[in-house]
Design a protein around this motif. Structure first.
Motif, PDB file in Angstrom:
ATOM      1  N   LEU A 125       0.832  -1.204   0.000  1.00 37.62           N
ATOM      2  CA  LEU A 125       0.000   0.000   0.000  1.00 37.62           C
ATOM      3  C   LEU A 125       0.862   1.247   0.000  1.00 37.62           C
ATOM      4  O   LEU A 125       0.537   2.258  -0.633  1.00 37.62           O
ATOM      5  CB  LEU A 125      -0.915  -0.005   1.229  1.00 37.62           C
ATOM      6  CG  LEU A 125      -1.702   1.289   1.506  1.00 37.62           C
ATOM      7  CD1 LEU A 125      -2.647   1.597   0.350  1.00 37.62           C
ATOM      8  CD2 LEU A 125      -2.464   1.177   2.807  1.00 37.62           C
ATOM      9  N   TYR A 126       1.991   1.195   0.698  1.00 34.98           N
ATOM     10  CA  TYR A 126       2.820   2.377   0.862  1.00 34.98           C
ATOM     11  C   TYR A 126       3.995   2.420  -0.113  1.00 34.98           C
ATOM     12  O   TYR A 126       4.540   3.496  -0.363  1.00 34.98           O
ATOM     13  CB  TYR A 126       3.367   2.419   2.293  1.00 34.98           C
ATOM     14  CG  TYR A 126       2.293   2.263   3.335  1.00 34.98           C
ATOM     15  CD1 TYR A 126       1.505   3.336   3.709  1.00 34.98           C
ATOM     16  CD2 TYR A 126       2.053   1.028   3.936  1.00 34.98           C
ATOM     17  CE1 TYR A 126       0.510   3.196   4.659  1.00 34.98           C
ATOM     18  CE2 TYR A 126       1.054   0.881   4.894  1.00 34.98           C
ATOM     19  CZ  TYR A 126       0.295   1.971   5.244  1.00 34.98           C
ATOM     20  OH  TYR A 126      -0.698   1.823   6.182  1.00 34.98           O
ATOM     21  N   THR A 127       4.368   1.262  -0.635  1.00 33.67           N
ATOM     22  CA  THR A 127       5.564   1.229  -1.474  1.00 33.67           C
ATOM     23  C   THR A 127       5.295   0.852  -2.925  1.00 33.67           C
ATOM     24  O   THR A 127       6.125   1.098  -3.787  1.00 33.67           O
ATOM     25  CB  THR A 127       6.574   0.217  -0.914  1.00 33.67           C
ATOM     26  OG1 THR A 127       5.968  -1.099  -0.900  1.00 33.67           O
ATOM     27  CG2 THR A 127       6.976   0.572   0.499  1.00 33.67           C
ATOM     28  N   ALA A 141      -2.522   1.035  11.823  1.00 32.67           N
ATOM     29  CA  ALA A 141      -1.389   0.261  11.290  1.00 32.67           C
ATOM     30  C   ALA A 141      -0.473   1.162  10.478  1.00 32.67           C
ATOM     31  O   ALA A 141      -0.917   1.974   9.692  1.00 32.67           O
ATOM     32  CB  ALA A 141      -1.909  -0.881  10.414  1.00 32.67           C
ATOM     33  N   TYR A 142       0.832   1.004  10.698  1.00 33.22           N
ATOM     34  CA  TYR A 142       1.787   1.803   9.934  1.00 33.22           C
ATOM     35  C   TYR A 142       3.107   1.047   9.842  1.00 33.22           C
ATOM     36  O   TYR A 142       3.724   0.736  10.863  1.00 33.22           O
ATOM     37  CB  TYR A 142       2.024   3.153  10.609  1.00 33.22           C
ATOM     38  CG  TYR A 142       2.873   4.063   9.771  1.00 33.22           C
ATOM     39  CD1 TYR A 142       2.294   4.861   8.795  1.00 33.22           C
ATOM     40  CD2 TYR A 142       4.254   4.099   9.923  1.00 33.22           C
ATOM     41  CE1 TYR A 142       3.069   5.684   8.007  1.00 33.22           C
ATOM     42  CE2 TYR A 142       5.031   4.913   9.142  1.00 33.22           C
ATOM     43  CZ  TYR A 142       4.444   5.711   8.184  1.00 33.22           C
ATOM     44  OH  TYR A 142       5.217   6.508   7.392  1.00 33.22           O
ATOM     45  N   PRO A 143       3.563   0.738   8.623  1.00 31.26           N
ATOM     46  CA  PRO A 143       4.822   0.006   8.477  1.00 31.26           C
ATOM     47  C   PRO A 143       6.025   0.936   8.494  1.00 31.26           C
ATOM     48  O   PRO A 143       6.090   1.891   7.729  1.00 31.26           O
ATOM     49  CB  PRO A 143       4.668  -0.671   7.104  1.00 31.26           C
ATOM     50  CG  PRO A 143       3.783   0.250   6.347  1.00 31.26           C
ATOM     51  CD  PRO A 143       2.867   0.897   7.346  1.00 31.26           C
ATOM     52  N   VAL A 144       6.954   0.685   9.367  1.00 22.97           N
ATOM     53  CA  VAL A 144       8.153   1.508   9.473  1.00 22.97           C
ATOM     54  C   VAL A 144       9.001   1.349   8.214  1.00 22.97           C
ATOM     55  O   VAL A 144       9.115   0.274   7.647  1.00 22.97           O
ATOM     56  CB  VAL A 144       8.970   1.091  10.713  1.00 22.97           C
ATOM     57  CG1 VAL A 144      10.272   1.887  10.788  1.00 22.97           C
ATOM     58  CG2 VAL A 144       8.141   1.298  11.976  1.00 22.97           C
ATOM     59  N   GLY A 145       9.582   2.456   7.763  1.00 19.02           N
ATOM     60  CA  GLY A 145      10.475   2.404   6.617  1.00 19.02           C
ATOM     61  C   GLY A 145       9.805   2.683   5.291  1.00 19.02           C
ATOM     62  O   GLY A 145      10.435   2.550   4.240  1.00 19.02           O
ATOM     63  N   SER A 146       8.542   3.099   5.296  1.00 20.13           N
ATOM     64  CA  SER A 146       7.832   3.404   4.053  1.00 20.13           C
ATOM     65  C   SER A 146       8.133   4.839   3.625  1.00 20.13           C
ATOM     66  O   SER A 146       8.309   5.727   4.447  1.00 20.13           O
ATOM     67  CB  SER A 146       6.328   3.239   4.250  1.00 20.13           C
ATOM     68  OG  SER A 146       6.030   1.934   4.683  1.00 20.13           O
ATOM     69  N   ILE A 147       8.187   5.052   2.310  1.00 16.38           N
ATOM     70  CA  ILE A 147       8.376   6.389   1.759  1.00 16.38           C
ATOM     71  C   ILE A 147       7.256   6.652   0.753  1.00 16.38           C
ATOM     72  O   ILE A 147       7.057   5.898  -0.186  1.00 16.38           O
ATOM     73  CB  ILE A 147       9.743   6.528   1.059  1.00 16.38           C
ATOM     74  CG1 ILE A 147      10.889   6.253   2.045  1.00 16.38           C
ATOM     75  CG2 ILE A 147       9.880   7.921   0.450  1.00 16.38           C
ATOM     76  CD1 ILE A 147      10.974   7.261   3.170  1.00 16.38           C
ATOM     77  N   LYS A 172       7.318  12.469   8.289  1.00 16.43           N
ATOM     78  CA  LYS A 172       8.732  12.103   8.065  1.00 16.43           C
ATOM     79  C   LYS A 172       8.921  11.350   6.758  1.00 16.43           C
ATOM     80  O   LYS A 172       9.940  11.511   6.085  1.00 16.43           O
ATOM     81  CB  LYS A 172       9.229  11.254   9.248  1.00 16.43           C
ATOM     82  CG  LYS A 172      10.666  10.762   9.118  1.00 16.43           C
ATOM     83  CD  LYS A 172      11.102  10.037  10.353  1.00 16.43           C
ATOM     84  CE  LYS A 172      10.309   8.742  10.560  1.00 16.43           C
ATOM     85  NZ  LYS A 172      10.662   7.716   9.550  1.00 16.43           N
ATOM     86  N   ASP A 173       7.910  10.550   6.380  1.00 12.94           N
ATOM     87  CA  ASP A 173       8.045   9.672   5.212  1.00 12.94           C
ATOM     88  C   ASP A 173       7.351  10.203   3.965  1.00 12.94           C
ATOM     89  O   ASP A 173       7.201   9.476   2.983  1.00 12.94           O
ATOM     90  CB  ASP A 173       7.486   8.287   5.551  1.00 12.94           C
ATOM     91  CG  ASP A 173       8.295   7.601   6.645  1.00 12.94           C
ATOM     92  OD1 ASP A 173       9.495   7.882   6.748  1.00 12.94           O
ATOM     93  OD2 ASP A 173       7.711   6.798   7.396  1.00 12.94           O
ATOM     94  N   SER A 174       6.907  11.457   3.985  1.00  9.14           N
ATOM     95  CA  SER A 174       6.216  12.052   2.829  1.00  9.14           C
ATOM     96  C   SER A 174       6.940  13.318   2.399  1.00  9.14           C
ATOM     97  O   SER A 174       6.498  14.438   2.708  1.00  9.14           O
ATOM     98  CB  SER A 174       4.754  12.357   3.173  1.00  9.14           C
ATOM     99  OG  SER A 174       4.101  11.215   3.672  1.00  9.14           O
TER     100      SER A 174
END
Length: 276
Positions: A125-127, A141-147, A172-174
C-alpha cells in the motif's frame, strides 16, 4: 430515461459518479444497451460493507469481479467502507487492483468497534502504488520504513489517542506533501486519552520544503494541539495558508484560542492564519 440516455458519455459518467455505492453504479448496466458498458468507466467507486447486509464472501467476490472488469484509464477515487469481518488477504488483492487501475485517491475506512477483526495493511500500500496521490486511513497500522514519494495530500483522524505518533511518522516519510488536514473523524467507543507531544529531534523534510496548507477542523485548543501547530508554523518555510476551526460555542474560549494562535511565531512571512 430515454432523454437522459441521449446525454454524452462524459456527462453520464459524472452522474454515475454521484451514486452512493459501486453496487448502485453496476446496477445501471441493466437499464439499456446504452448504459451497459458505462459503469466500467466510472472514475469514482465506493464499496460499502459497513452495513453488513450481505454475507462478506458475496461482498468480496463483487469487489474482485467489478475491479477486474473496470476499464477506466484512471480511477480518481476508490473508497472502501469495510465491516467487522474484512480479511487482510482481500485488502492485499484490492490494493494491487487499485495500482492496476491507476487510483489517484484511496480511502480505507475500517470498523472501529471492539468486536471488529484487526486488518493488517500490506507494505505494498505504501511502497507499490505508482500514481497514488491521496491516501486516507481510518486505523492505526503503519509500516516503518515506508516512503510516500507521490503523496501530496494527507488527512489524519485525531480521534485515536495515537494520532500524533501516526502524524509524525507520515510527515517524516512524505517528502513532497503539500496539504495536511487534521479532522476529528468518526468517534469510537468511549473517550480517548489525550496524546502526549514530543517534539522530534529532526524536522520532517516536507514541513521545511513543500507543505503549503494546513487545515484543522474541530480544534479544541488542547496543549498537544497548540504544540503541533506551533511546531508547524515555526518550521514551515513554504506555508501559505493555515485554517483552524472549532466546534465550541463558547465565545470566550474561542477568543482565547485566537489570541494564542495569533502570537505563535511563523517562519513563512506569507503564511495566512484563519480561525473559523
Amino acid at each position: 430515461m430515454d432523454s437522459i440516455s441521449e446525454l454524452p458519455d462524459a456527462l453520464l459518467l459524472k452522474i454515475l459518479s454521484l451514486l452512493p455505492t459501486a453496487r448502485d453504479v453496476v446496477a445501471t448496466m441493466v437499464l439499456s444497451k446504452r448504459w451497459q458498458p458505462l459503469w466500467m468507466m466510472v472514475p469514482r467507486l465506493v464499496y460499502d460493507d459497513s452495513y453488513q447486509n450481505l454475507e462478506y464472501g458475496s461482498f468480496s467476490r463483487f469487489v474482485d469481479k467489478s475491479l477486474f472488469l473496470h476499464e477506466a484509464p484512471v480511477i480518481e477515487t476508490l473508497h472502501f467502507r469495510l465491516g467487522k469481518t474484512c480479511g487482510s488477504g482481500d485488502i492485499r488483492v484490492w490494493i494491487r487492483a487499485a495500482d492496476k487501475c491507476s487510483v489517484r485517491r484511496l480511502i480505507l475506512e475500517f470498523d472501529s468497534s471492539p468486536s471488529a477483526s484487526r486488518a493488517i495493511l500490506p507494505r505494498s500500500l505504501y511502497t507499490g502504488c505508482r500514481v497514488l496521490a491521496i491516501l486516507k486511513l481510518m486505523q492505526d497500522a503503519y509500516p516503518v520504513g515506508s516512503i510516500f514519494c507521490c503523496l501530496v495530500f494527507l488527512t489524519i483522524c485525531t480521534w485515536e489517542s495515537e494520532w500524533l505518533n501516526l502524524l509524525m511518522c507520515v510527515l517524516k516519510d512524505s517528502p513532497n506533501l503539500r496539504a495536511l488536514k487534521l479532522e476529528r473523524g468518526h468517534s469510537g467507543p468511549g473517550p480517548q486519552p489525550r496524546p502526549c507531544w514530543s517534539e522530534p529531534s529532526s524536522i520532517p523534510e516536507c514541513v521545511i520544503s513543500s507543505l503549503q496548507t494546513l487545515e484543522w477542523t474541530e480544534y479544541e485548543g488542547a496543549k498537544e494541539e497548540k504544540e503541533v501547530i506551533a511546531f508547524i508554523l515555526r518550521n514551515g518555510s513554504c506555508l501559505k495558508k493555515v485554517t483552524i476551526s472549532s466546534k465550541s460555542t463558547d465565545r470566550d474560549k474561542k477568543l482565547e484560542m485566537i489570541k494564542e494562535l495569533a502570537f505563535l511565531s511563523r517562519r513563512s512571512a506569507t503564511c495566512h492564519l484563519t480561525f473559523d
